[in-house]
Design a protein around this motif. Sequence first.
Motif, PDB file in Angstrom:
ATOM      1  N   LYS A 107      38.034  66.237  -7.763  1.00 43.80           N
ATOM      2  CA  LYS A 107      39.305  66.864  -8.109  1.00 43.80           C
ATOM      3  C   LYS A 107      39.418  67.222  -9.586  1.00 43.80           C
ATOM      4  CE  LYS A 107      41.949  64.519  -4.526  1.00 43.80           C
ATOM      5  NZ  LYS A 107      43.101  63.655  -4.261  1.00 43.80           N
ATOM      6  N   VAL A 108      38.573  66.634 -10.419  1.00 43.95           N
ATOM      7  CA  VAL A 108      38.665  66.878 -11.857  1.00 43.95           C
ATOM      8  C   VAL A 108      37.314  67.325 -12.406  1.00 43.95           C
ATOM      9  CG1 VAL A 108      40.490  65.153 -12.138  1.00 43.95           C
ATOM     10  CG2 VAL A 108      38.137  64.511 -12.552  1.00 43.95           C
ATOM     11  N   ARG A 109      37.368  67.896 -13.583  1.00 44.08           N
ATOM     12  CA  ARG A 109      36.148  68.301 -14.278  1.00 44.08           C
ATOM     13  C   ARG A 109      36.104  67.557 -15.603  1.00 44.08           C
ATOM     14  NH1 ARG A 109      34.465  73.797 -16.994  1.00 44.08           N
ATOM     15  NH2 ARG A 109      36.592  73.653 -17.722  1.00 44.08           N
ATOM     16  N   VAL A 110      34.949  67.011 -15.926  1.00 43.39           N
ATOM     17  CA  VAL A 110      34.793  66.247 -17.157  1.00 43.39           C
ATOM     18  C   VAL A 110      34.089  67.116 -18.190  1.00 43.39           C
ATOM     19  CG1 VAL A 110      33.777  64.208 -18.230  1.00 43.39           C
ATOM     20  CG2 VAL A 110      34.694  64.066 -15.904  1.00 43.39           C
ATOM     21  N   LEU A 111      34.705  67.225 -19.371  1.00 33.84           N
ATOM     22  CA  LEU A 111      34.116  67.945 -20.501  1.00 33.84           C
ATOM     23  C   LEU A 111      33.719  66.914 -21.539  1.00 33.84           C
ATOM     24  CD1 LEU A 111      36.908  70.612 -20.820  1.00 33.84           C
ATOM     25  CD2 LEU A 111      34.673  70.951 -19.799  1.00 33.84           C
ATOM     26  N   HIS A 112      32.483  66.914 -21.928  1.00 29.08           N
ATOM     27  CA  HIS A 112      32.032  65.995 -22.963  1.00 29.08           C
ATOM     28  C   HIS A 112      32.249  66.677 -24.302  1.00 29.08           C
ATOM     29  CE1 HIS A 112      30.513  63.248 -19.994  1.00 29.08           C
ATOM     30  NE2 HIS A 112      30.014  64.290 -19.357  1.00 29.08           N
ATOM     31  N   ASN A 113      33.125  66.107 -25.103  1.00 27.33           N
ATOM     32  CA  ASN A 113      33.591  66.725 -26.338  1.00 27.33           C
ATOM     33  C   ASN A 113      32.492  66.788 -27.388  1.00 27.33           C
ATOM     34  OD1 ASN A 113      35.049  67.745 -28.433  1.00 27.33           O
ATOM     35  ND2 ASN A 113      36.642  66.195 -28.384  1.00 27.33           N
ATOM     36  N   MET A 114      31.934  67.958 -27.580  1.00 29.76           N
ATOM     37  CA  MET A 114      30.907  68.157 -28.591  1.00 29.76           C
ATOM     38  C   MET A 114      31.504  68.543 -29.941  1.00 29.76           C
ATOM     39  SD  MET A 114      28.314  67.309 -27.146  1.00 29.76           S
ATOM     40  CE  MET A 114      28.121  66.739 -25.497  1.00 29.76           C
ATOM     41  N   MET A 115      32.815  68.810 -29.961  1.00 28.32           N
ATOM     42  CA  MET A 115      33.487  69.165 -31.218  1.00 28.32           C
ATOM     43  C   MET A 115      33.804  67.925 -32.045  1.00 28.32           C
ATOM     44  SD  MET A 115      33.564  72.395 -31.103  1.00 28.32           S
ATOM     45  CE  MET A 115      34.592  72.710 -32.511  1.00 28.32           C
ATOM     46  N   ARG A 116      33.772  66.759 -31.428  1.00 23.27           N
ATOM     47  CA  ARG A 116      34.105  65.512 -32.119  1.00 23.27           C
ATOM     48  C   ARG A 116      32.849  64.669 -32.248  1.00 23.27           C
ATOM     49  NH1 ARG A 116      35.392  60.249 -30.347  1.00 23.27           N
ATOM     50  NH2 ARG A 116      36.553  59.164 -31.930  1.00 23.27           N
ATOM     51  N   PRO A 117      32.358  64.478 -33.466  1.00 24.56           N
ATOM     52  CA  PRO A 117      31.197  63.608 -33.647  1.00 24.56           C
ATOM     53  C   PRO A 117      31.532  62.177 -33.247  1.00 24.56           C
ATOM     54  CG  PRO A 117      31.776  64.737 -35.699  1.00 24.56           C
ATOM     55  CD  PRO A 117      32.837  65.045 -34.709  1.00 24.56           C
TER      56      PRO A 117
END
Length: 80
Positions: free
Chosen positions: A52-62
Motif C-alpha cells: 500500500k505504500v512506497r518507500v523512498l530512501h532519502n538521498m538528500m539527507r546525509p
Amino acid sequence: MKIYIVTYKRNDILNDTLNKLFASDFTNYKNTEVNIINNHSNFYLAPVFRDKVRVLHNMMRPDWSNGNLSENWNQALLDG
C-alpha cells in the motif's frame, strides 16, 4: 494526492500512523499515494502496508545530518 511521511527509527509511530491513515476516509479518494521518506534507518513496516505504500530512501539527507526538514522536503519535491 500524494502523502509523504518522514521516518527515522520509530517503527511504533510509523505503523500507528499508517493504521490511522488507512482506517480513515482517505481510502475513498481516487489517485492517492502514500510515500515514506526513510532517513538512513532500518525500520519495520508491517506486512499489511507493504503493498500500500512506497518507500523512498532519502538521498538528500546525509547520514550524519541533523535531520533538517528542508532535506526531507527536497526529497518529496524531487519525487512529486
